[in-house]
Design an enzyme around this catalytic site. Structure first.
Site, mmCIF file in Angstrom:
data_model
loop_
_atom_site.group_PDB
_atom_site.id
_atom_site.type_symbol
_atom_site.label_atom_id
_atom_site.label_comp_id
_atom_site.label_asym_id
_atom_site.label_seq_id
_atom_site.Cartn_x
_atom_site.Cartn_y
_atom_site.Cartn_z
ATOM 1 C CD GLU A 82 -3.102 0.971 2.146
ATOM 2 O OE1 GLU A 82 -3.447 -0.153 2.536
ATOM 3 O OE2 GLU A 82 -3.593 2.022 2.568
ATOM 4 C CE LYS A 275 -6.596 -1.719 5.032
ATOM 5 N NZ LYS A 275 -5.744 -0.814 4.268
ATOM 6 C CG ASP A 291 1.111 -16.612 11.649
ATOM 7 O OD1 ASP A 291 0.331 -15.980 10.904
ATOM 8 O OD2 ASP A 291 0.881 -17.753 12.054
ATOM 9 C CG HIS A 388 -4.537 6.865 -0.474
ATOM 10 N ND1 HIS A 388 -3.997 5.806 0.228
ATOM 11 C CD2 HIS A 388 -5.192 6.342 -1.524
ATOM 12 C CE1 HIS A 388 -4.309 4.693 -0.388
ATOM 13 N NE2 HIS A 388 -5.038 4.982 -1.454
HETATM 14 C C1 MEV Z 1 -6.257 2.905 4.601
HETATM 15 O O1 MEV Z 1 -5.500 1.782 4.262
HETATM 16 C C2 MEV Z 1 -6.331 3.063 6.103
HETATM 17 C C3 MEV Z 1 -7.267 4.160 6.604
HETATM 18 O O2 MEV Z 1 -8.571 3.976 6.062
HETATM 19 C C4 MEV Z 1 -7.276 4.063 8.111
HETATM 20 C C5 MEV Z 1 -8.298 4.956 8.775
HETATM 21 O O3 MEV Z 1 -9.338 5.286 8.173
HETATM 22 O O4 MEV Z 1 -8.078 5.257 9.962
HETATM 23 C C6 MEV Z 1 -6.792 5.516 6.155
#
Ligand code: MEV
Length: 438
Positions: A82, A275, A291, A388
């Site tokens: 990513e 996530k 792992d 991003h």
């Molecule tokens: C993207 O991989 C992760 C985010 O969505 C985490 C978040 O929203 O806190 C930017």
């Protein structure tokens, strides 16, 4: 259906796949062969990691410098596909560096495993007495397995019988706790558990209890490791929460806190929030040969331990201080598995000074916290797409097969504005057609 696929040579496996799934197209074979390592010995090592290896799968190996943790500075290795993950971790590490870095503590390192068995007898007290009576046997019969671990300060910490008949008819557990020091310990734990099962059956035959009434269903460690827990915190006076836009430090700290409260109370948000944390954690887990499936499973189970899925990070604003912390289970190893085998994994450990498992827990959790800090910082200020898309821009341009010169022009063009996919394509077409971007 093919029988005996695993017995074919690598070349024969590829030949079969090319004929069967690519209509004999040589390009498919070429792709696989292009990713073979030129060093035959190294390639053989990779071939033997798993069954049916036909090629290698590359992921970028990046580094996030300036992680100051308990006063020690680290450049942390990260493996991820990513685009923005490493940049976000590095940016956050820099932010916290000036404020004294991260304070980390390993709260505990206990791991758990179970012998899951059914017992059809009805003298429950008798069963408990029996397990108490044979308790020493569990230790003595596993001595050859635990000897080395004991020398390192680890071993079996305790074994308890748990009555689970209310959940599943006749179901009991022998729950064992372990200290596995610098190894993740899965093999050690599972070997001990299988031996416990043997002891259970053998000793039952020797006791007054009917051995036919016991059936061992399975022996396996639990990847839920709430007792293998690390806490990492970043804190600073609220007025230092300056983040580079026109927002005041107080306003940013407030917005940030509200964002964490949302994740703490709203599972839909908490999953995405966590996530983002796992973006950082998994990258270190992959780079260090640990792992990631086990870590993911445990982290999410921990996030739901009180009955509702919630945030793994928390925040407090009181007495003029901003405090941001993570508490997360991380059952990691710095010895065993592929840690001593995979050259890049070895490099990753060396880069961090060959940390102990506890030290690696602190580093990994710090990266998770840093990652979350960066995500929330963007989300509550400029929006996530700015950073991003800036990082993703090169992926789009590579997909369009832009030249280095075209990339340079287009990246420069988008420096101030968040590009969308369509805008990048349009800009690319213009540059390719010789137009000047304005
Ligand atoms: C993207 O991989 C992760 C985010 O969505 C985490 C978040 O929203 O806190 C930017």
């Amino acid at each position: 259906m093919i029988k005996g696929f695993s017995k074919l040579t690598k070349v024969a496996k590829i030949e079969w796949l090319v004929q069967e799934y690519f209509e004999g197209n040589e390009k498919a074979r070429e792709i696989l062969e292009n990713y073979w390592h030129s060093d035959v010995k190294l390639q053989k090592l990779h071939d033997e990691f798993i069954e049916n290896t036909i090629s290698n799968f590359y992921l970028p190996f990046g580094v996030a410098p300036n992680f100051l943790i308990n006063g020690k500075e680290y450049a942390v290795p990260m493996v991820t596909e990513e685009s923005s993950v490493v940049a976000a971790a590095a940016k956050s590490a820099g932010f916290w560096y000036d404020k004294g870095g991260f304070k980390a503590t390993v709260k505990s390192t206990t791991k758990i495993g179970h012998v899951h068995f059914t017992w059809k007898g009805d003298d429950k007290e008798g069963l408990q007495d029996f397990i108490t009576r044979i308790n020493d046997k569990f230790y003595s019969e596993t001595e050859s397995i635990t000897k080395n671990m004991q020398k390192r300060g680890g071993g079996i910490l305790g074994i308890t019988l748990i009555d689970k008949t209310a959940d599943v008819p006749n179901y009991y557990q022998l729950e064992a706790e372990f200290e596995t020091c610098d190894s993740m310990g899965a093999n050690f734990i599972n070997t001990c558990l299988e031996k416990f099962a043997d002891v259970l059956k053998t000793e039952m035959s020797n006791s007054g209890l009917n051995p036919n009434e016991v059936e061992v269903i399975m022996c396996i460690l639990s990847n839920f490791t709430p007792k293998c827990l690390v806490r990492v915190e970043g804190s600073c006076p609220i007025e230092q929460m300056v983040e580079g836009t026109e927002m005041t430090a107080e306003a940013f700290a407030e917005r940030f806190t509200t964002a964490v409260r949302i994740a703490e109370t709203q599972p839909y948000r908490a999953v995405t929030h966590n996530k983002g944390i796992m973006n950082g954690i998994d990258s270190v887990i992959l780079a260090t040969g640990n792992d990631f499936r086990a870590i993911e499973a445990s982290a999410h189970a921990y996030a739901s331990k009180d009955g509702q899925y919630t945030s793994l990070t928390h925040v407090d604003m009181s007495d003029g201080q901003f405090k941001f912390w993570i508490e997360v289970p991380l059952a990691l190893g710095t010895v065993g598995g592929i840690t001593g085998l995979h050259p890049m994994v070895k490099f990753a450990h060396q880069l961090m000074g060959n940390p102990s498992a506890s030290e690696l827990m602190m580093i990994t959790a710090a990266v998770g916290l840093a990652q979350n800090f960066s995500a929330l910082r963007s989300l509550t200020t400029t929006g996530i797409q700015q950073g991003h898309m800036k990082m993703h821009l090169l992926n789009i341009l590579n997909q369009l097969e832009a030249t280095d010169q075209e990339k340079k022009i287009i990246v420069k063009y988008f420096i101030k504005n968040t590009p969308h996919h369509a805008e990048v394509v349009e800009a690319f077409k213009k540059v390719r057609g010789g137009e000047i971007l304005s």
